[in-house]
Design a protein around this motif. Sequence first.
Motif, PDB file in Angstrom:
ATOM      1  N   GLU A 233      10.265  -8.464  -5.237  1.00  0.00           N
ATOM      2  CA  GLU A 233      11.431  -9.348  -5.241  1.00  0.00           C
ATOM      3  C   GLU A 233      11.245 -10.545  -6.160  1.00  0.00           C
ATOM      4  OE1 GLU A 233      12.699  -8.339  -0.608  1.00  0.00           O
ATOM      5  OE2 GLU A 233      11.864 -10.299  -1.132  1.00  0.00           O
ATOM      6  N   TYR A 234      10.015 -10.835  -6.536  1.00  0.00           N
ATOM      7  CA  TYR A 234       9.769 -11.966  -7.430  1.00  0.00           C
ATOM      8  C   TYR A 234      10.271 -11.693  -8.850  1.00  0.00           C
ATOM      9  CZ  TYR A 234       6.692 -14.337  -4.082  1.00  0.00           C
ATOM     10  OH  TYR A 234       6.193 -14.984  -2.978  1.00  0.00           O
ATOM     11  N   PHE A 235      10.431 -10.423  -9.207  1.00  0.00           N
ATOM     12  CA  PHE A 235      10.659 -10.069 -10.610  1.00  0.00           C
ATOM     13  C   PHE A 235      12.058  -9.543 -10.865  1.00  0.00           C
ATOM     14  CE2 PHE A 235       6.193  -9.579  -9.557  1.00  0.00           C
ATOM     15  CZ  PHE A 235       5.613 -10.423 -10.492  1.00  0.00           C
ATOM     16  N   GLY A 236      13.007  -9.921 -10.028  1.00  0.00           N
ATOM     17  CA  GLY A 236      14.381  -9.528 -10.252  1.00  0.00           C
ATOM     18  C   GLY A 236      14.942  -8.738  -9.093  1.00  0.00           C
ATOM     19  N   GLY A 237      16.030  -8.045  -9.371  1.00  0.00           N
ATOM     20  CA  GLY A 237      16.680  -7.267  -8.327  1.00  0.00           C
ATOM     21  C   GLY A 237      17.786  -8.061  -7.658  1.00  0.00           C
TER      22      GLY A 237
ATOM     23  N   LYS B 279      12.657 -13.591  -2.912  1.00  0.00           N
ATOM     24  CA  LYS B 279      13.612 -14.421  -3.641  1.00  0.00           C
ATOM     25  C   LYS B 279      13.744 -15.793  -3.000  1.00  0.00           C
ATOM     26  CE  LYS B 279      15.558 -12.064  -7.045  1.00  0.00           C
ATOM     27  NZ  LYS B 279      15.675 -12.583  -8.425  1.00  0.00           N
ATOM     28  N   SER B 280      13.755 -15.843  -1.675  1.00  0.00           N
ATOM     29  CA  SER B 280      13.901 -17.121  -0.974  1.00  0.00           C
ATOM     30  C   SER B 280      12.684 -18.009  -1.201  1.00  0.00           C
ATOM     31  CB  SER B 280      14.092 -16.865   0.521  1.00  0.00           C
ATOM     32  OG  SER B 280      15.248 -16.075   0.753  1.00  0.00           O
ATOM     33  N   ILE B 281      11.500 -17.425  -1.249  1.00  0.00           N
ATOM     34  CA  ILE B 281      10.287 -18.212  -1.494  1.00  0.00           C
ATOM     35  C   ILE B 281      10.329 -18.835  -2.880  1.00  0.00           C
ATOM     36  CG2 ILE B 281       7.779 -18.069  -1.785  1.00  0.00           C
ATOM     37  CD1 ILE B 281       7.784 -15.874   0.361  1.00  0.00           C
ATOM     38  N   THR B 282      10.666 -18.031  -3.889  1.00  0.00           N
ATOM     39  CA  THR B 282      10.714 -18.567  -5.253  1.00  0.00           C
ATOM     40  C   THR B 282      11.807 -19.621  -5.416  1.00  0.00           C
ATOM     41  OG1 THR B 282      12.135 -16.696  -5.881  1.00  0.00           O
ATOM     42  CG2 THR B 282       9.781 -16.465  -6.272  1.00  0.00           C
ATOM     43  N   SER B 283      12.947 -19.410  -4.782  1.00  0.00           N
ATOM     44  CA  SER B 283      14.036 -20.386  -4.879  1.00  0.00           C
ATOM     45  C   SER B 283      13.656 -21.702  -4.216  1.00  0.00           C
ATOM     46  CB  SER B 283      15.312 -19.828  -4.232  1.00  0.00           C
ATOM     47  OG  SER B 283      15.745 -18.656  -4.878  1.00  0.00           O
TER      48      SER B 283
ATOM     49  N   TYR C 160       8.902 -27.354  -0.513  1.00  0.00           N
ATOM     50  CA  TYR C 160       7.703 -26.567  -0.199  1.00  0.00           C
ATOM     51  C   TYR C 160       7.588 -26.210   1.286  1.00  0.00           C
ATOM     52  CZ  TYR C 160       6.587 -27.976  -4.939  1.00  0.00           C
ATOM     53  OH  TYR C 160       6.647 -28.175  -6.293  1.00  0.00           O
ATOM     54  N   PRO C 161       7.942 -27.094   2.209  1.00  0.00           N
ATOM     55  CA  PRO C 161       7.921 -26.664   3.617  1.00  0.00           C
ATOM     56  C   PRO C 161       8.829 -25.469   3.884  1.00  0.00           C
ATOM     57  CG  PRO C 161       7.997 -29.047   3.490  1.00  0.00           C
ATOM     58  CD  PRO C 161       8.221 -28.546   2.104  1.00  0.00           C
ATOM     59  N   LEU C 162      10.004 -25.422   3.228  1.00  0.00           N
ATOM     60  CA  LEU C 162      10.898 -24.280   3.404  1.00  0.00           C
ATOM     61  C   LEU C 162      10.288 -23.017   2.801  1.00  0.00           C
ATOM     62  CD1 LEU C 162      13.574 -23.094   4.302  1.00  0.00           C
ATOM     63  CD2 LEU C 162      14.589 -23.874   2.131  1.00  0.00           C
ATOM     64  N   ALA C 163       9.636 -23.159   1.644  1.00  0.00           N
ATOM     65  CA  ALA C 163       8.971 -21.998   1.043  1.00  0.00           C
ATOM     66  C   ALA C 163       7.909 -21.441   1.979  1.00  0.00           C
ATOM     67  CB  ALA C 163       8.350 -22.394  -0.300  1.00  0.00           C
ATOM     68  N   TRP C 164       7.150 -22.336   2.613  1.00  0.00           N
ATOM     69  CA  TRP C 164       6.130 -21.895   3.565  1.00  0.00           C
ATOM     70  C   TRP C 164       6.762 -21.293   4.817  1.00  0.00           C
ATOM     71  CZ3 TRP C 164       0.752 -21.751   3.799  1.00  0.00           C
ATOM     72  CH2 TRP C 164       0.093 -22.164   2.640  1.00  0.00           C
ATOM     73  N   ALA C 165       7.954 -21.750   5.166  1.00  0.00           N
ATOM     74  CA  ALA C 165       8.655 -21.159   6.306  1.00  0.00           C
ATOM     75  C   ALA C 165       9.012 -19.701   6.009  1.00  0.00           C
ATOM     76  CB  ALA C 165       9.917 -21.962   6.625  1.00  0.00           C
ATOM     77  N   TYR C 166       9.456 -19.442   4.775  1.00  0.00           N
ATOM     78  CA  TYR C 166       9.735 -18.058   4.389  1.00  0.00           C
ATOM     79  C   TYR C 166       8.445 -17.236   4.316  1.00  0.00           C
ATOM     80  CZ  TYR C 166      14.622 -19.075   3.326  1.00  0.00           C
ATOM     81  OH  TYR C 166      15.956 -19.403   3.435  1.00  0.00           O
TER      82      TYR C 166
END
Length: 273
Positions: free
Chosen positions: A215-219, A226-230, A237-243
């Motif tokens: 999911e990091y490379f498109g699609g 996608k949610s982590i990268t966004s 960063y806390p939200l990224a870690w939540a994902y």
Amino acid sequence: MTTVAEVSPAKDTRARLPIAEVRWSTVLAPLLLGVLALVAWEWLVEGLEVEPYVLPAPSAIWEQMTLNTGNIVDGATVTGRNALIGTVAGAVVGVAGAMLAGTFRFLDQMAAPVVAALAVIPIVALAPVLYSMYGAAADTGRIIVAGLSVTIPVYLNTLRGLRQVRAVHRDLMTAYAAGPVQVIRSVTLPTATPYVFTGLRVASSLAVIAALIAEYFGGPIGGLGKSITSSAASSNYPLAWAYVTGAIVLGLLFYVVTLLVELWFSRHHRSGG
């Protein structure tokens, strides 16, 4: 005077799956260690004033998880669906391929280099190619990546299990004029089943990881990757870690479900059902 010989009950000599009995100590010990690790993590982040982009505090991650539970569940559903389809498809291909390779030696020799090549294919290189082939709006590329990550360990473990069947058992079935289907059902599969589940337990978590990385490379938009990268791109960063935590829970769920299926099959196999 007639003596009656004592007849001992027949022993169950069938192969058993290697699942240990669950004890409270095996459950409580990891939980206690996890709680202590979280407390130490919180204390270090707060005490040393670590910046969130380096490492957020568990309390901040938990806050984002409670505020974005719906989004995390939606992302886990997308990633989990792709991983599940890939797991089922990869397991079927792996078991079928191992059965053919175990039956025909020339196929085993021909497949060995192909399997070795598939095992070292990097996901970061494969995912963009598949998106170009099948379109960036479809999940086909993610499913194929997850399926490949499952096929190899299932194939290798199943083939190893098939090779554990003793020649004397095959000869015995031949002496009784057993057909190929009966040999597979009575001798081959019972011997190889523990190895199949070993491969599935390893592959189930790999499928989630593979689907997540793809999911990091498109699609299509959606999925935990996608949610982590966004979230990271927007410096949340806390939200990224939540994902990331949601991805960990999803991987554990796949592993536990596979283990429960293995446990059920083990009890069903022992009871002779």
